[in-house]
Design an enzyme around this catalytic site. Structure first.
Site, short mmCIF file in Angstrom:
data_model
loop_
_atom_site.label_atom_id
_atom_site.label_comp_id
_atom_site.label_asym_id
_atom_site.label_seq_id
_atom_site.Cartn_x
_atom_site.Cartn_y
_atom_site.Cartn_z
N GLU A 1 -47.43 -17.33 -26.81
CA GLU A 1 -47.41 -18.74 -27.21
C GLU A 1 -47.39 -18.82 -28.73
O GLU A 1 -48.31 -18.34 -29.39
CB GLU A 1 -48.64 -19.47 -26.67
CG GLU A 1 -48.55 -20.96 -26.87
CD GLU A 1 -49.77 -21.71 -26.36
OE1 GLU A 1 -50.91 -21.26 -26.60
OE2 GLU A 1 -49.58 -22.78 -25.73
N LYS B 1 -67.30 -32.53 -28.06
CA LYS B 1 -67.02 -31.83 -29.33
C LYS B 1 -65.52 -31.90 -29.61
O LYS B 1 -64.72 -31.16 -29.03
CB LYS B 1 -67.43 -30.35 -29.26
CG LYS B 1 -67.34 -29.70 -30.64
CD LYS B 1 -67.16 -28.22 -30.60
CE LYS B 1 -65.73 -27.77 -30.70
NZ LYS B 1 -64.96 -28.22 -31.87
N CYS C 1 -48.79 -28.10 -25.31
CA CYS C 1 -49.01 -27.03 -24.33
C CYS C 1 -47.80 -26.92 -23.42
O CYS C 1 -47.52 -25.85 -22.87
CB CYS C 1 -50.25 -27.30 -23.52
SG CYS C 1 -50.31 -28.95 -22.82
N GLU D 1 -57.94 -25.72 -19.32
CA GLU D 1 -56.51 -26.03 -19.47
C GLU D 1 -56.05 -25.27 -20.71
O GLU D 1 -56.43 -25.63 -21.83
CB GLU D 1 -56.28 -27.54 -19.68
CG GLU D 1 -56.72 -28.41 -18.54
CD GLU D 1 -55.86 -28.26 -17.30
OE1 GLU D 1 -54.73 -27.76 -17.40
OE2 GLU D 1 -56.34 -28.63 -16.22
P1 NAD Z 1 -58.52 -23.58 -29.64
O1 NAD Z 1 -58.74 -22.72 -28.44
O2 NAD Z 1 -58.53 -22.93 -30.95
O3 NAD Z 1 -59.66 -24.71 -29.70
C1 NAD Z 1 -59.88 -25.62 -28.66
C2 NAD Z 1 -61.30 -26.17 -28.78
O4 NAD Z 1 -62.23 -25.13 -28.44
C3 NAD Z 1 -61.67 -26.62 -30.19
O5 NAD Z 1 -62.49 -27.78 -30.10
C4 NAD Z 1 -62.47 -25.43 -30.72
O6 NAD Z 1 -63.37 -25.78 -31.75
C5 NAD Z 1 -63.20 -24.99 -29.46
N1 NAD Z 1 -63.64 -23.59 -29.47
C6 NAD Z 1 -63.08 -22.53 -30.12
N2 NAD Z 1 -63.77 -21.41 -29.85
C7 NAD Z 1 -64.78 -21.75 -29.00
C8 NAD Z 1 -65.84 -21.03 -28.36
N3 NAD Z 1 -65.98 -19.71 -28.52
N4 NAD Z 1 -66.68 -21.70 -27.55
C9 NAD Z 1 -66.52 -23.02 -27.35
N5 NAD Z 1 -65.57 -23.76 -27.95
C10 NAD Z 1 -64.70 -23.14 -28.76
O7 NAD Z 1 -57.18 -24.37 -29.37
P2 NAD Z 1 -56.40 -25.39 -30.35
O8 NAD Z 1 -55.73 -24.62 -31.43
O9 NAD Z 1 -57.30 -26.51 -30.73
O10 NAD Z 1 -55.29 -25.97 -29.34
C11 NAD Z 1 -54.11 -25.32 -29.06
C12 NAD Z 1 -54.19 -24.61 -27.72
O11 NAD Z 1 -54.52 -25.54 -26.69
C13 NAD Z 1 -52.85 -24.03 -27.30
O12 NAD Z 1 -53.05 -22.76 -26.72
C14 NAD Z 1 -52.35 -25.01 -26.25
O13 NAD Z 1 -51.43 -24.50 -25.32
C15 NAD Z 1 -53.62 -25.41 -25.61
N6 NAD Z 1 -53.46 -26.68 -24.90
C16 NAD Z 1 -53.43 -26.66 -23.53
C17 NAD Z 1 -53.25 -27.84 -22.82
C18 NAD Z 1 -53.23 -27.83 -21.33
O14 NAD Z 1 -53.43 -28.89 -20.75
N7 NAD Z 1 -52.99 -26.72 -20.67
C19 NAD Z 1 -53.08 -29.04 -23.52
C20 NAD Z 1 -53.12 -29.02 -24.92
C21 NAD Z 1 -53.31 -27.83 -25.60
#
Ligand code: NAD
Length: 498
Positions: A387, A177, A286, A252
């Site tokens: 963040e 997804k 991130c 992550e």
């Molecule tokens: P997000 O949590 O909003 O979404 C991430 C993914 O999860 C998307 O595909 C979203 O549709 C899905 N999602 C959302 N709610 C869900 C649920 N209840 N159940 C299942 N799936 C769900 O994050 P984002 O805005 O896309 O990305 C930014 C975040 O990602 C920041 O916090 C960043 O630090 C983190 N990030 C972490 C790393 C790492 O390796 N630690 C790398 C890149 C980004």
């Protein structure tokens, strides 16, 4: 820039299909608002079909010799390399990164594919002596089944590769997804996997939101592994939801990464590293440096260098050659980032530069935020703890090395850290004492390579690691095998005298 608009589909069991509901959603460029494409707005029914296809394909795929699975990843890596420029441009259009950074994102996927392809000829287990005669002991890695892959938009080609390449080489099948802000890149990723020879059903893609698609994937009883990169809040929700089936969950999550600058540092180098880490990808990494912890003796000098560098940065669409900082991902992100400028001001931090939504010269058609630097930030302020995920960084003055380490560790996250110093003793102490999954010495907070583990301590994740050999632990179960060739019943722990 003229944008080619397309209608995209889900990929289930080797077929390109619409959502069962027939509904669609749009992906638009954050740089200009132009339409990139339309995508199926899928729901639980679409997830169920994809899981069924992946479950059926698993029975055959797990028996394909691992070197042959690796061969497909080699072909995939070569195809991604062939299409690198096209993918980088699409990334720049769909999520805003400047072209060189978009190229780096694609390069990570190439590197990861080749690295994991090689795992097809390793996937090492152990052999050990037995405590009994004429008995052979070994441990082997076993695939687990269907892996649910849920990804964010900020590394839209790299992150899927960090998850899908190891999942596949280990013999699992995948339901993927992609983030709703980068569905076109998710789709291209899968198209290239198909071109590389991944059999029908082995990789499936279901577009749609976290609620409609992600939650069903996490709850589905036939998906034993979920790998998610996203925000802390999503990670918590996913872990709770997965508990009902005792799934393996690999998370992550967020970061609040710090660069420490000591009084003996090369300040020009430090300033360059900070600007790259704080404002690259518009601060939406991130591993972005959203805190700069500076020894008071060099605090003033560093401030001037950072402000001058930030004010020189040109904002614009990522594909224009002289752009330094592209847009942020969407309007919600722009508002959230701007709200933190208000929060920082209210908390008493000093705004040195930026702090505003950028308009003029066409920028008003996209979501642009000026590189923002706060000074005189206290470690406990919200701008230093939460963040922000935008081009905002906070300068925190300290009096000593020990205080710097304490402040750096004083957040809930533990992804990346960095120290600028010429003192080798302090560098080694920092490598030992900074409580993060990644530490850089005399470099910014970003720049991971695919053959080392990637991930964070504390609330950045749940103890797993992506990339390197460590990734294999997410996608395999260990099986211990005992072969007794004595021809008689030997009892472990009982027949010990022989
Ligand atoms: P997000 O949590 O909003 O979404 C991430 C993914 O999860 C998307 O595909 C979203 O549709 C899905 N999602 C959302 N709610 C869900 C649920 N209840 N159940 C299942 N799936 C769900 O994050 P984002 O805005 O896309 O990305 C930014 C975040 O990602 C920041 O916090 C960043 O630090 C983190 N990030 C972490 C790393 C790492 O390796 N630690 C790398 C890149 C980004």
């Amino acid at each position: 820039m003229a944008v080619e608009t397309q209608t995209f589909k889900n990929f289930v069991g080797g077929e390109w299909v619409d959502a069962a509901s027939g509904e669609i959603f749009e992906s638009r460029s954050p740089a200009t608002g132009e339409l990139i494409g339309t995508f199926p707005r899928s729901g639980p029914e679409d997830v169920d079909r994809a899981v069924e296809a992946a479950r059926a394909a698993y029975e055959e795929w797990r028996l394909v010799p691992a070197p042959a699975r690796g061969e497909i990843l080699y072909r995939f890596g070569a195809l991604v390399r062939e299409h690198k420029d096209e993918l980088a441009l699409l990334m720049s259009r769909e999520m805003g990164k400047v072209l060189p950074e978009a190229g780096g994102d694609v390069q990570e996927a190439i590197d990861m594919s080749f690295y994991m392809a090689g795992e097809g000829r390793r996937l090492f287990g152990q052999t050990t002596p037995s405590e009994l005669r004429d008995k052979f002991n070994m441990s082997v890695r076993m695939p687990i089944g269907v892996v649910g892959v849920i990804t964010p938009w900020n590394f839209p080609i790299a992150i899927p590769s960090w998850k899908i390449a190891p999942a596949l080489v280990c013999g699992n099948t995948v339901v993927f997804k992609p983030a709703t802000d980068t569905p076109a890149l998710g789709e291209r990723f899968v198209e290239l996997l198909v071109e590389a020879g991944v059999p029908a059903g082995v990789v499936n893609v279901v577009h749609g939101g976290g609620r409609e698609v992600g939650e069903r994937l996490v709850a589905h009883p036939d998906v034993p592994v979920i790998t998610l990169t996203g925000s802390r809040e999503t990670g918590v929700a996913v872990m709770k939801a997965a508990a009902d089936n005792l799934k393996r969950v690999h998370l992550e999550l967020g970061g609040k990464n710090a660069v420490i600058v000591l009084d003996d540092a090369d300040l020009d180098l430090a300033a360059e590293g900070i600007v790259w880490s704080a404002f690259g990808t518009s601060g939406q990494r991130c591993t972005a440096a959203s805190r700069v912890i500076v020894h008071e003796r060099v605090y003033g000098a560093l401030q001037s260098k950072l402000v001058a560098a930030a004010e020189r940065m040109r904002l614009g669409p990522g594909w224009e050659e002289d752009t330094d900082v592209g847009p942020v991902i969407n309007e919600g992100a722009l508002e959230k980032i701007h709200s933190y400028t208000g929060i920082g001001r209210d908390e008493g931090a000093k705004l040195l530069t930026g702090g505003e939504i950028a308009t003029g010269d066409g920028l008003e058609h996209g979501f642009y935020y000026r590189p923002t630097i706060f000074a005189d930030v206290e470690p406990g302020m919200r701008v230093a703890q939460e963040e922000i995920f935008g081009p905002t960084t906070s300068l925190i003055p300290v009096e000593s090395f020990d205080e710097a380490i304490r402040v750096a560790n004083g957040v809930r996250y533990g992804l990346s850290s960095s120290i600028f110093t010429r003192d080798v003793n302090k560098a080694f102490r920092a490598m030992r004492d900074l409580n993060t999954g990644i530490t850089y010495v005399n470099a910014g907070t970003i720049g991971a390579e695919v053959h080392l583990p990637f991930g964070g301590t504390k609330e950045t994740g749940n103890g797993h690691r992506e990339a390197g050999q460590a990734a294999l632990d997410v996608f395999t179960e260990w099986k211990s095998v005992y072969v007794d060739y004595s021809g008689r019943l030997q009892k472990a722990q009982i027949d010990t005298a022989e």
